[in-house]
Enzyme design. Structure first.
Site, PDB file in Angstrom:
ATOM      1  N   ASP A  79       0.837  -1.198   0.000  1.00  0.00           N
ATOM      2  CA  ASP A  79       0.000   0.000   0.000  1.00  0.00           C
ATOM      3  C   ASP A  79       0.876   1.254   0.000  1.00  0.00           C
ATOM      4  OD1 ASP A  79      -2.719   1.178   0.264  1.00  0.00           O
ATOM      5  OD2 ASP A  79      -1.896   1.950   2.145  1.00  0.00           O
ATOM      6  N   LYS A  87       1.612   4.321  -2.875  1.00  0.00           N
ATOM      7  CA  LYS A  87       1.484   5.743  -2.571  1.00  0.00           C
ATOM      8  C   LYS A  87       2.725   6.530  -2.985  1.00  0.00           C
ATOM      9  CE  LYS A  87      -1.810   5.146   1.238  1.00  0.00           C
ATOM     10  NZ  LYS A  87      -2.078   5.279   2.681  1.00  0.00           N
TER      11      LYS A  87
END
Length: 813
Positions: free
Chosen positions: A676, A680
């Site tokens: 994750d 980003k």
């Protein structure tokens, strides 16, 4: 004296006819009352005639329906004691009609003369029945057949009113008529040799205008089923409003361009006499309606209305042999005129290389045939190309007296259509500058009308139409935020958010009027089975202006649909990181589509939930700054975990808590594996202008390999218990070094990495609490002391607010 005309919808039923009697009771003036056929009867008469001409026996059942309708109306309106005479007269007329239809059936054709006779029965019967009803109700009423008053003669093969004879007939009769109310059938007339003729569809308006001009009436009132002429077609534009006051010229332009409330020739007879026209609503008689007069529109308004004509086609004559050759245009229009084809719009290139005309789609086949035949010589020699029509088109027009020389209107019109992906095929402007017209695809009419109406009439309140995919934790919060904020947005930001479609993995539900956000979950439960392709198809078919697709999922499949929306000028707002962290080519393609189709693609929540991280980064770059380095804690879930994990807790329990409180994805491995955070930092790197793939990012995992390779959450949490000692050692090492554990993302010199780090006291990351995120932007302008963005970086509420903020950004574009 006043002339009142009631249209087909106003006399469609006995109840409606009773309304007319109530309306008339408020008048003290002498009244000429013109009525249309009962609603739908003219179409039924035409249908019966066509069936009879085709020798189709079913014409008899159509005739029977017509007969029953008139006889039933008599029985409902007129007392039994008076019915016999009226029924006898109407039955006698219906027998004549039946004979005419039989004649058409036996000869197997219907001539224009016979068609006029057949269709005239609609007004003849309705006017007689209505007059007898008024008499039975005690009104001072008489009946006069319009065929005895309005006379026509042939000009160019068409029935044209002989105004000299007609005006004389009307003046003599109405001056001496004794009754207060004189009922006359609209639409019908007669020729010099007493043949029945008609004034064209919508001719009842024309009949009333002829009478009004002949008797110098005080006013002509047209009673219909809407409260006047509207700023746009209210059936297509829900926000359309009645126009209180309009000039003759504006009304003619609007009626010519499809405003069906008024038959275009109606204005001509009263214009010279300066007789005002009032458009009124039979079903809301208290409404003021629209007043049409000589005077210009009030308050200097520019655009007074937006109208359109559907079912149009373009016919283009072009070729090098047209340049500088006199008479080409004359021949082109002459051949169309001789074929009885009406030209609605004309445009010609200044190079004289082409002439383009707008015609009814019904005339396409005949037009192509006659034009190709007329220019066969030039076409054989390649001087002019064979004519190929473009169909499925419509004309949209802006109308207003004060548009003349008003700067920027054309640009505003075309810009508004362009922003909504409405392609303009042809542009034309009248010499009077009272209208600006353009030809667009017919499927775009509703979207185009609504977009233009919003731009010119809706006090700058912009409506955003939302299609929401995913209504779980984040999606539900998002819908609730819209419900709570809609009044504020409308009042303070001039924005109106309307959710038209919602979907989860099971069901999808659409409501063009807007889904009630107080009961959306109940409505969704009644929806059809969810299907990605069907959802896309439905959104594209609805074709709404200012459409936004909102993705609240973490689905690969849904991320793959973005191009289908962007390429149709539908904006995309997403908290789903998959698309922007996929292959760089796909990311770049989506960004390109957004630019090409003027459809914003916003994904602020991909990085920091509700924090303005991407927006700040864009602003830095747009202002000419350059990103040198990025350091960040970008996982609110990991920050929550490591802020709460210590030697008195277990890693398993803290991760479980984070999952239950909504800080992690449903599969916690997505957060704890670092993927994750990799997505980003990849997105930030790309938004900084760097070409980078996910594989280029170095990831130093802190989870044991066995935990990363588990197939479900149950096995994953078991593995966390198994390796609790390892997690305690990580915590203990950091504590010894007077540091805290933080999962850090870095980008510098084109390289990115993520991993768990020990953060010493004094560092900007050290006191980061709970689920907060923090980003440090080191730039050419901020080389030593970075620009810092800090705040809550996880949780359904803040993520929903980030999505909301992106939608507001689109609304303010």
């Amino acid at each position: 004296m006043k002339v009142l005309k009631f249209g087909g919808s106003s006399v469609a039923s006995p109840e409606n006819i009773s309304r007319i009697k109530n309306i008339l009771s408020s008048y003290n003036d002498k009244i000429i009352l013109v009525v249309s056929a009962f609603g739908g009867v003219t179409d039924e008469l035409l249908k019966a005639g066509d069936l009879a001409a085709d020798q189709d026996n079913s014409y008899k059942s159509t005739f029977q329906e017509i007969e029953n309708r008139h006889l039933d109306t008599i029985k409902k309106l007129i007392p039994i004691t008076n019915q016999s005479r009226v029924l006898s007269k109407v039955k006698s007329e219906l027998n004549v009609l039946e004979t005419l239809l039989e004649g058409a059936f036996f000869i197997g054709e219907i001539t224009p003369k016979l068609s006029d006779k057949i269709v005239s029965f609609g007004e003849l019967l309705s006017s007689y029945i209505i007059s007898e009803f008024f008499v039975s109700e005690g009104l001072d009423c008489s009946y006069k057949d319009s065929r005895e008053l309005i006379k026509t003669h042939k000009i160019g093969g068409k029935n044209t009113v002989n105004f000299k004879e007609t005006n004389s007939n009307c003046s003599n009769y109405f001056k001496n008529a004794k009754a207060k109310i004189i009922v006359c059938p609209g639409f019908i007339a007669s020729s010099a040799n007493e043949d029945i003729t008609t004034l064209g569809r919508g001719g009842s308006d024309y009949t009333a205008a002829i009478y009004a001009a002949a008797v110098d009436a005080d006013i002509l009132e047209i009673w219909t089923d809407v409260s006047g002429m509207y700023t746009a077609n209210p059936k297509m534009v829900k926000q359309a409003k009645a126009i209180p006051h309009i000039s003759y010229e504006e009304a003619m332009e609007l009626s010519h361009f499809g405003a069906k409330v008024l038959y275009p020739p109606t204005i001509q007879p009263v214009l010279a006499k300066g007789i005002s026209i009032n458009i009124k609503n039979t079903f809301q008689p208290e409404e003021p309606g629209t007043l049409i007069t000589k005077s210009k529109n009030e308050k200097g308004k520019t655009v007074r209305g937006i109208s359109h004509i559907g079912n149009m086609a373009l016919l283009s004559l072009e070729g090098p042999g047209m340049v500088g050759i006199p008479g080409i245009s004359k021949r082109f229009f002459e051949v169309l005129s001789q074929a009885d084809i009406s030209v609605v719009l004309i445009t010609q290139a200044s190079s004289e290389h082409s002439i383009c005309v707008g015609i009814s789609a019904d005339d396409v086949e005949k037009s192509v045939e006659v034009v190709n035949e007329a220019f066969a010589y030039e076409m054989e020699r390649g001087r002019i190309k064979p004519v190929h029509p473009e169909e499925n088109l419509a004309i949209v027009a802006l109308v207003g007296d004060n548009m003349k020389s008003h700067q920027g209107l054309s640009g505003k019109m075309f810009s508004t259509l362009g922003k909504n992906n409405v392609n303009i095929r042809v542009i034309a402007q009248g010499a009077s500058e009272r209208n600006i017209s353009c030809v667009i695809n017919e499927k775009d009419v509703k979207k185009g009308l609504n977009a233009l109406h919003e731009e010119f009439f809706e006090e700058n309140i912009k409506q955003l139409n939302l299609f929401v995919m995913g209504v779980g934790n984040v999606g539900a919060k998002f819908l609730n935020q819209i419900k709570l904020q809609n009044k504020y947005l409308k009042k303070n930001l001039k924005l109106k958010l309307r959710v038209i479609g919602i979907s989860n993995s099971r069901n999808m539900y659409f409501d063009e009027k807007g889904i009630d956000l107080n009961s959306w979950s109940d409505q969704l439960a009644t929806g059809e089975k969810a299907n990605k392709e069907s959802f896309i198809k439905k959104v594209n078919e609805m074709n709404y202006r200012n459409s936004i697709f909102v993705d609240n999922t973490a689905s690969h499949e849904i991320a793959e649909t973005y191009s289908a929306f962007l390429s149709n000028s539908i904006s995309v707002v997403t908290c789903n990181k998959i698309a922007c962290s996929s292959e760089y080519g796909n990311y770049a393609h989506l960004k390109s589509l957004a630019r090409t189709y003027n459809a914003p693609f916003l994904f602020e929540t991909n990085v920091g939930a509700g924090l303005p991280i991407i927006d700040t980064l864009k602003n830095l770059i747009a202002s000419g700054d350059k990103i040198l380095k990025i350091q960040a804690v970008l996982s609110g879930s990991l920050n929550f975990v490591f802020n709460n994990f210590n030697d008195t807790t277990t890693f398993h329990d803290i991760v479980k808590q984070a999952q239950e409180e909504g800080y992690t994805e449903p599969d916690p491995k997505i957060d704890l594996s670092g993927i994750d955070v990799m997505r980003k930092i990849l997105i930030l790197a790309r938004e900084s202008g760097h070409v980078l793939e996910i594989e280029d990012i170095k990831n130093k995992p802190f989870l044991p390999k066995e935990s990363l390779e588990t197939n479900n959450n149950e096995d994953f949490f078991k593995s966390l218990i198994k390796y609790e000692d390892d997690f305690q050692k990580m915590f203990g090492d950091a504590k010894k070094n007077n540091s805290k554990l933080k999962y850090v993302a870095k980008f510098e010199n084109g390289e990115a990495s993520v991993g768990l780090e020990q953060i010493p006291k004094g560092h900007d990351f050290y006191n980061l609490e709970e689920s907060d995120n923090i980003v440090l932007f080191y730039t050419e302008r901020y080389p030593n002391l970075p620009m810092i963005i800090k705040g809550a970086g996880a949780g359904a509420d803040v993520t929903a607010s980030g999505i909301f903020a992106d939608i507001i950004r689109i609304g303010n574009f």
